[in-house]
Design an enzyme around this catalytic site. Structure first.
Site, mmCIF file in Angstrom:
data_model
loop_
_atom_site.group_PDB
_atom_site.id
_atom_site.type_symbol
_atom_site.label_atom_id
_atom_site.label_comp_id
_atom_site.label_asym_id
_atom_site.label_seq_id
_atom_site.Cartn_x
_atom_site.Cartn_y
_atom_site.Cartn_z
ATOM 1 N N ARG A 222 37.922 31.174 43.172
ATOM 2 C CA ARG A 222 38.357 32.458 43.731
ATOM 3 C C ARG A 222 37.930 33.663 42.895
ATOM 4 O O ARG A 222 38.567 34.710 42.913
ATOM 5 C CB ARG A 222 39.887 32.480 43.908
ATOM 6 C CG ARG A 222 40.413 31.431 44.883
ATOM 7 C CD ARG A 222 39.961 31.711 46.305
ATOM 8 N NE ARG A 222 40.577 30.811 47.254
ATOM 9 C CZ ARG A 222 40.039 29.680 47.715
ATOM 10 N NH1 ARG A 222 38.825 29.319 47.305
ATOM 11 N NH2 ARG A 222 40.678 28.913 48.578
ATOM 12 N N SER B 155 46.176 33.236 51.937
ATOM 13 C CA SER B 155 46.941 32.634 50.836
ATOM 14 C C SER B 155 47.282 33.696 49.799
ATOM 15 O O SER B 155 46.414 34.469 49.381
ATOM 16 C CB SER B 155 46.135 31.511 50.180
ATOM 17 O OG SER B 155 45.907 30.459 51.089
ATOM 18 N N GLU C 78 46.202 35.554 44.394
ATOM 19 C CA GLU C 78 44.907 35.491 45.056
ATOM 20 C C GLU C 78 44.642 36.785 45.808
ATOM 21 O O GLU C 78 43.511 37.243 45.915
ATOM 22 C CB GLU C 78 44.838 34.296 46.012
ATOM 23 C CG GLU C 78 43.486 34.101 46.646
ATOM 24 C CD GLU C 78 43.347 32.758 47.338
ATOM 25 O OE1 GLU C 78 42.697 32.728 48.398
ATOM 26 O OE2 GLU C 78 43.892 31.760 46.845
#
Length: 306
Positions: A166, A215, A297
């Site tokens: 990520r 998310s 995130e």
């Protein structure tokens, strides 16, 4: 360079409210919103404007705080969403939605199916090394063309971006203008069928009809997360949130989804502060319960109002 807003050929809107440009529908104004006419317009602006800039995609993975941004937000639109193929090479504009790239690639017999259920656009997918079903942008990425903050045009390869779970090392203030990927071949009918199956599974397990940003927290373990070869993918953020009793937890107009507790929802009246504060509450309680420190995130930018 000057902090005065330069003349542009695209659209430059001072004091532009940003809430309607994000999936969570929260946030204050930017100093201005710049939608460049083309690559040359973008490069000229970056070269001549000395103030802060914030390149923004489609706002799918973003909380803009209620006090807004002391920056010019750069948002690419038409003219930056192209798609073409040459053998297994796929070239996309950064504003092309991930889902559209996956579908167009499948039509051409190329497998970018992992992008189908990922919210956002290709530029953000590169910046975040987006992934799903065990595949990541890093697996297919070849190179990208970017305009640096200085206005210079550069080509970035995989080693330049140093992809991680990520994350990538995209230069600060740089704006991607083209992304090249190498996609495996596949049967178009099979690829489209796989994506339909993925969509059905997503809709069954995620709150796709609610205002979310995807998310909220990164999964706390897994090879892609830590880089350790002996890690597993068994520990998920939703599980440690659930075990801390936080499924459905609310604060103001914000809620952790009952359907999938790693999804932060604007129930309709949330402020950016509600959403961020609920996320921080979740991080605190998960740490108290399991000793695991969840990492955001969702990107959070801008000024708080208090």
């Amino acid at each position: 360079m000057s902090t005065q807003l330069p003349d542009v050929r695209g659209t430059l809107t001072p004091d532009r409210e940003l809430a309607d440009l994000t999936w969570l529908r929260v946030g204050g104004p930017a100093l201005a919103l710049f939608q460049p006419a083309d690559v040359d317009d973008l490069a000229s602006f970056l070269k001549s404007y000395a103030g802060d800039v914030f390149p923004m995609g489609v706002g799918s993975n973003l909380i803009i705080r209620d006090g807004g941004l002391d920056a010019v937000v750069i948002r690419l639109g038409r003219g930056f969403n192209g798609f073409s193929t040459d053998g297994n090479r796929v070239t996309c504009g950064p504003a092309l939605l991930d889902a559209h790239a996956a579908r167009k690639a499948a039509d051409a017999g190329l497998d970018l199916t992992f992008l189908r259920t990922i919210p956002g656009a290709i530029g953000g997918a590169v910046a975040m090394n987006a992934g799903c079903y065990g595949s990541y942008m890093a697996d297919v990425f070849v190179e990208a063309t970017a305009i640096l903050r200085s206005g210079e045009t550069v080509t970035l390869n995989k080693s330049d971006l140093n992809f991680r779970y990520r994350q990538s090392d995209l230069p600060v203030g740089a704006v991607l203008v083209e992304v090249v990927m190498d996609a495996p071949s596949g049967d178009p009918a099979e690829l489209h069928a796989r994506m339909e199956d993925q969509l059905a599974k997503r809709d069954a397990t995620q709150p796709t009809k609610d205002r979310t940003a995807g998310s909220t927290f990164r999964n706390p373990a897994g090879f892609s997360s830590t880089g350790k070869a002996d890690d597993t993918h068994e520990l998920k953020a939703w599980k440690v949130i659930d075990e801390a009793g936080l499924r459905g937890e609310t604060l103001g107009g914000a809620q952790m989804s009952e359907k999938h507790p790693n999804f932060l929802i604007n129930t309709g009246t949330a402020t950016a502060a509600d959403l961020e504060d609920l996320g921080e509450l979740v991080r605190k309680k998960v740490f108290q319960n399991s000793g695991i420190e969840l990492q955001w995130e969702v990107l959070r930018v801008g000024n708080r109002t208090s």
